[in-house]
Each structure stands twice: as C-alpha cells, then as structure tokens.
Design a protein around this motif. Structure first.
Motif, PDB file in Angstrom:
ATOM      1  N   ALA A  45      28.788  56.275  41.404  1.00 36.40           N
ATOM      2  CA  ALA A  45      28.261  56.420  42.765  1.00 36.40           C
ATOM      3  C   ALA A  45      27.171  57.496  42.807  1.00 36.40           C
ATOM      4  N   VAL A  51      28.045  55.000  47.597  1.00 38.69           N
ATOM      5  CA  VAL A  51      29.026  53.937  47.340  1.00 38.69           C
ATOM      6  C   VAL A  51      28.423  52.623  47.821  1.00 38.69           C
ATOM      7  N   THR A  52      27.756  51.952  46.924  1.00 33.33           N
ATOM      8  CA  THR A  52      27.065  50.702  47.215  1.00 33.33           C
ATOM      9  C   THR A  52      27.918  49.526  46.732  1.00 33.33           C
ATOM     10  N   GLU A  56      31.206  49.305  44.033  1.00 31.08           N
ATOM     11  CA  GLU A  56      32.492  48.658  44.291  1.00 31.08           C
ATOM     12  C   GLU A  56      32.786  47.576  43.253  1.00 31.08           C
ATOM     13  N   LYS A  76      39.819  54.930  48.567  1.00 35.00           N
ATOM     14  CA  LYS A  76      39.170  55.263  49.835  1.00 35.00           C
ATOM     15  C   LYS A  76      37.919  56.076  49.531  1.00 35.00           C
ATOM     16  N   TYR A  77      36.880  55.807  50.311  1.00 40.39           N
ATOM     17  CA  TYR A  77      35.628  56.546  50.190  1.00 40.39           C
ATOM     18  C   TYR A  77      35.368  57.260  51.512  1.00 40.39           C
ATOM     19  N   LYS A  79      32.357  58.133  52.573  1.00 41.35           N
ATOM     20  CA  LYS A  79      31.134  57.514  53.106  1.00 41.35           C
ATOM     21  C   LYS A  79      30.776  56.329  52.228  1.00 41.35           C
ATOM     22  N   LYS A  80      30.384  55.249  52.869  1.00 40.66           N
ATOM     23  CA  LYS A  80      29.924  54.074  52.135  1.00 40.66           C
ATOM     24  C   LYS A  80      28.438  53.888  52.387  1.00 40.66           C
TER      25      LYS A  80
END
Length: 129
Positions: A45, A51-52, A56, A76-77, A79-80
């Motif tokens: 990332a 987190v693109t 994933e 869990k992230y 921010k995505k």
C-alpha cells in the motif's frame, strides 16, 4: 511410596504440557503469518500510494499463499483509495484460534479461544497531481 506419588504427579504435569504443545505451535504459526500478511500489505500500500484495488488483490493472493483464506480472519483499513504523499493509513488483521487440546471426549468442554491480532501503519510514498 513418596517416590511413586512424585513420579505420578510429574507424569501428569508432563502429559498435560506435551498435549498442549501442538496447539501452541499452531497458534504461534498463525500469529506469525498474520504479522507477515499485515507487513506485506502495508508495504504494498505504501508503494501503490494507498489501499487501492490492486493492493486488495495483492492481499487476496497473499492469504491464499499462506493458506489462511478460510480461517475466519478479517482485514480492516483506516483509509481506502489513493492517498497523497505522506498520507497515513493503518492495517488491522484480526482472527482467533481455538485451543482444543483439553477437549473432554469431544464435548467442547475445555476448549478456549485466544485472539490473533496484527496491526501496522504506513505512509503513502506516491505524489498525485
């Protein structure tokens, strides 16, 4: 007589510990894998700039490679999506392991569960215009 009681007590304690060792090894292995997964996802990332969808997809491939896709773990992230340079994000990987060493006659009595949790944070290394 005293020697026999001492030996019986020693054997009882030793047997309990020997039965418990395989579960401890599996728990440690899963905890190590969880930390490795979080580290790899965080690094990817950072390189991708957040987190693109490609991160994933990379995560899905990693958990397949580690054999943990159906073990009940979740990720869990904070921010995505794409993050500007130095944008912070965190990654959390959670699950649990049930120790079954002391399961009495398959009844479930004696089972206990310990959580496995791995966290990491990173910063985006990509400039967006």
């Amino acid at each position: 007589m005293r020697g026999a009681v001492g030996i019986a007590f020693f054997l009882l304690i030793s047997f309990s510990i020997m039965v418990f060792i395989p579960d401890i090894i599996v728990y440690g292995t899963w905890a190590y894998k969880a930390n490795s997964i979080v580290e790899k996802v965080t690094k990817e990332a950072e390189i991708q700039g957040g987190v693109t969808p490609s991160v994933e997809a990379h995560y899905n491939q990693i958990i397949k490679d580690f054999g943990m896709e159906d073990k009940g773990f979740t990720i869990k992230y904070s921010k995505k999506g794409q993050l500007q340079h130095q944008g912070r994000f965190t990654v959390e990987f959670e699950g649990a392991y049930t120790f079954r060493s002391f399961n009495l006659l398959g009844t479930g009595i004696g089972n206990f569960t310990l959580p496995i949790k791995a966290n990491d944070s990173g910063r985006s290394e990509v400039w967006y215009r």
